[in-house]
Design a protein around this motif. Sequence first.
Motif, mmCIF file in Angstrom:
data_model
loop_
_atom_site.group_PDB
_atom_site.id
_atom_site.type_symbol
_atom_site.label_atom_id
_atom_site.label_comp_id
_atom_site.label_asym_id
_atom_site.label_seq_id
_atom_site.Cartn_x
_atom_site.Cartn_y
_atom_site.Cartn_z
ATOM 1 N N LYS A 44 0.820 -1.220 0.000
ATOM 2 C CA LYS A 44 0.000 0.000 0.000
ATOM 3 C C LYS A 44 0.849 1.264 0.000
ATOM 4 C CE LYS A 44 -2.649 -0.566 3.637
ATOM 5 N NZ LYS A 44 -3.740 -0.435 4.620
ATOM 6 N N GLY A 45 2.077 1.179 0.466
ATOM 7 C CA GLY A 45 2.932 2.362 0.560
ATOM 8 C C GLY A 45 2.510 3.305 1.668
ATOM 9 N N ILE A 46 1.883 2.759 2.704
ATOM 10 C CA ILE A 46 1.368 3.593 3.787
ATOM 11 C C ILE A 46 2.495 4.077 4.697
ATOM 12 C CG2 ILE A 46 0.858 1.627 5.290
ATOM 13 C CD1 ILE A 46 -1.648 3.128 6.224
ATOM 14 N N LEU A 47 2.385 5.327 5.119
ATOM 15 C CA LEU A 47 3.235 5.890 6.166
ATOM 16 C C LEU A 47 2.305 6.161 7.341
ATOM 17 C CD1 LEU A 47 5.446 8.386 4.134
ATOM 18 C CD2 LEU A 47 6.084 6.123 5.003
ATOM 19 N N HIS A 48 2.584 5.572 8.485
ATOM 20 C CA HIS A 48 1.666 5.517 9.618
ATOM 21 C C HIS A 48 1.781 6.683 10.587
ATOM 22 C CE1 HIS A 48 0.841 1.236 8.732
ATOM 23 N NE2 HIS A 48 2.104 1.238 8.338
ATOM 24 N N LEU A 49 0.642 7.316 10.843
ATOM 25 C CA LEU A 49 0.496 8.297 11.914
ATOM 26 C C LEU A 49 -0.649 7.796 12.784
ATOM 27 C CD1 LEU A 49 0.973 11.036 13.320
ATOM 28 C CD2 LEU A 49 -0.692 12.012 11.709
ATOM 29 N N ILE A 50 -0.320 7.229 13.940
ATOM 30 C CA ILE A 50 -1.340 6.662 14.826
ATOM 31 C C ILE A 50 -1.816 7.737 15.786
ATOM 32 C CG2 ILE A 50 -1.851 4.884 16.533
ATOM 33 C CD1 ILE A 50 0.379 3.188 15.180
ATOM 34 N N VAL A 51 -3.139 7.948 15.802
ATOM 35 C CA VAL A 51 -3.727 8.996 16.641
ATOM 36 C C VAL A 51 -4.917 8.439 17.415
ATOM 37 C CG1 VAL A 51 -2.991 10.853 15.086
ATOM 38 C CG2 VAL A 51 -5.270 9.865 14.834
ATOM 39 N N LYS A 76 -8.611 -3.203 10.861
ATOM 40 C CA LYS A 76 -9.682 -2.907 9.906
ATOM 41 C C LYS A 76 -9.105 -1.954 8.865
ATOM 42 C CE LYS A 76 -12.429 -5.277 12.487
ATOM 43 N NZ LYS A 76 -12.289 -6.691 12.367
ATOM 44 N N HIS A 77 -8.693 -2.509 7.737
ATOM 45 C CA HIS A 77 -8.053 -1.743 6.667
ATOM 46 C C HIS A 77 -9.130 -1.118 5.793
ATOM 47 C CE1 HIS A 77 -3.961 -3.250 7.469
ATOM 48 N NE2 HIS A 77 -4.611 -4.297 7.923
ATOM 49 N N HIS A 78 -9.399 0.170 6.021
ATOM 50 C CA HIS A 78 -10.433 0.885 5.279
ATOM 51 C C HIS A 78 -9.861 1.444 3.981
ATOM 52 C CE1 HIS A 78 -12.880 0.511 8.790
ATOM 53 N NE2 HIS A 78 -12.129 1.314 9.518
ATOM 54 N N PHE A 79 -10.679 1.397 2.943
ATOM 55 C CA PHE A 79 -10.284 1.986 1.668
ATOM 56 C C PHE A 79 -11.518 2.516 0.952
ATOM 57 C CE2 PHE A 79 -11.084 -2.482 0.965
ATOM 58 C CZ PHE A 79 -11.774 -2.536 -0.237
ATOM 59 N N CYS A 80 -11.305 3.420 0.018
ATOM 60 C CA CYS A 80 -12.386 4.036 -0.739
ATOM 61 C C CYS A 80 -12.907 3.046 -1.781
ATOM 62 C CB CYS A 80 -11.897 5.315 -1.414
ATOM 63 S SG CYS A 80 -13.139 6.090 -2.467
ATOM 64 N N TYR A 89 -6.952 3.613 8.721
ATOM 65 C CA TYR A 89 -7.514 2.328 9.157
ATOM 66 C C TYR A 89 -7.413 2.224 10.664
ATOM 67 C CZ TYR A 89 -2.874 0.038 9.688
ATOM 68 O OH TYR A 89 -1.624 -0.330 10.081
ATOM 69 N N ARG A 90 -7.970 1.139 11.205
ATOM 70 C CA ARG A 90 -7.878 0.847 12.643
ATOM 71 C C ARG A 90 -6.828 -0.260 12.790
ATOM 72 N NH1 ARG A 90 -12.594 3.535 14.819
ATOM 73 N NH2 ARG A 90 -11.527 3.493 16.791
ATOM 74 N N PRO A 91 -5.644 0.059 13.348
ATOM 75 C CA PRO A 91 -4.536 -0.894 13.361
ATOM 76 C C PRO A 91 -4.649 -1.978 14.435
ATOM 77 C CG PRO A 91 -3.863 1.127 14.426
ATOM 78 C CD PRO A 91 -5.262 1.352 13.920
ATOM 79 N N ARG A 92 -4.031 -3.078 14.154
ATOM 80 C CA ARG A 92 -3.954 -4.196 15.111
ATOM 81 C C ARG A 92 -3.235 -3.770 16.385
ATOM 82 N NH1 ARG A 92 -0.327 -9.496 13.814
ATOM 83 N NH2 ARG A 92 -0.386 -10.419 15.872
ATOM 84 N N SER A 93 -2.192 -2.956 16.245
ATOM 85 C CA SER A 93 -1.401 -2.546 17.401
ATOM 86 C C SER A 93 -2.151 -1.594 18.328
ATOM 87 C CB SER A 93 -0.107 -1.868 16.939
ATOM 88 O OG SER A 93 -0.408 -0.688 16.215
ATOM 89 N N HIS A 94 -3.102 -0.825 17.779
ATOM 90 C CA HIS A 94 -3.873 0.170 18.535
ATOM 91 C C HIS A 94 -5.316 0.137 18.030
ATOM 92 C CE1 HIS A 94 0.304 1.584 18.663
ATOM 93 N NE2 HIS A 94 -0.003 2.194 19.788
ATOM 94 N N PRO A 95 -6.074 -0.914 18.304
ATOM 95 C CA PRO A 95 -7.376 -1.112 17.653
ATOM 96 C C PRO A 95 -8.439 -0.057 17.950
ATOM 97 C CG PRO A 95 -6.986 -2.797 19.324
ATOM 98 C CD PRO A 95 -5.724 -2.015 19.198
#
Length: 131
Positions: A44-51, A76-80, A89-95
């Motif tokens: 996906k080439g995602i760069l993560h900013l967890i908030v 929960k990998h959300h996409f358009c 998305y909602r990550p496994r590490s911080h659901p």
Amino acid sequence: MSLLTNTTASPKILGGCHCGKIRFRVSVRKYEALDCNCSICQKKGILHLIVPPEDFELLQGEDHLSTYTFNTGIAKHHFCKTCGIHPFYRPRSHPIDYDVNVRCLDGDAMSLFEIVPFDGKHWEENIQQIT
């Protein structure tokens, strides 16, 4: 529309998917994004900013989101549905948190971030680095 929204708290940055059907606003407390090398993030080439939830606001497009899950099913990998872009998305590490794709922030917002490598290929051994 300005890239940054003025507030008394953390700066808020706008973002969204490629077609514009999904739009969001995120408060940034720390300009650091993780570059994960796991199988899905690399593709996906995602760069993560967890908030935390209070720092994320979906402005439009909930009805245009689709969700992909795999492995444990926690993330929960959300996409358009229209353009296929993965803006958050909602990550496994911080659901309970949101993981915003810094590449989906408007303008040159990505240039504000320090990009930090994360070895997600060995997720279990390294997750303590971001929890």
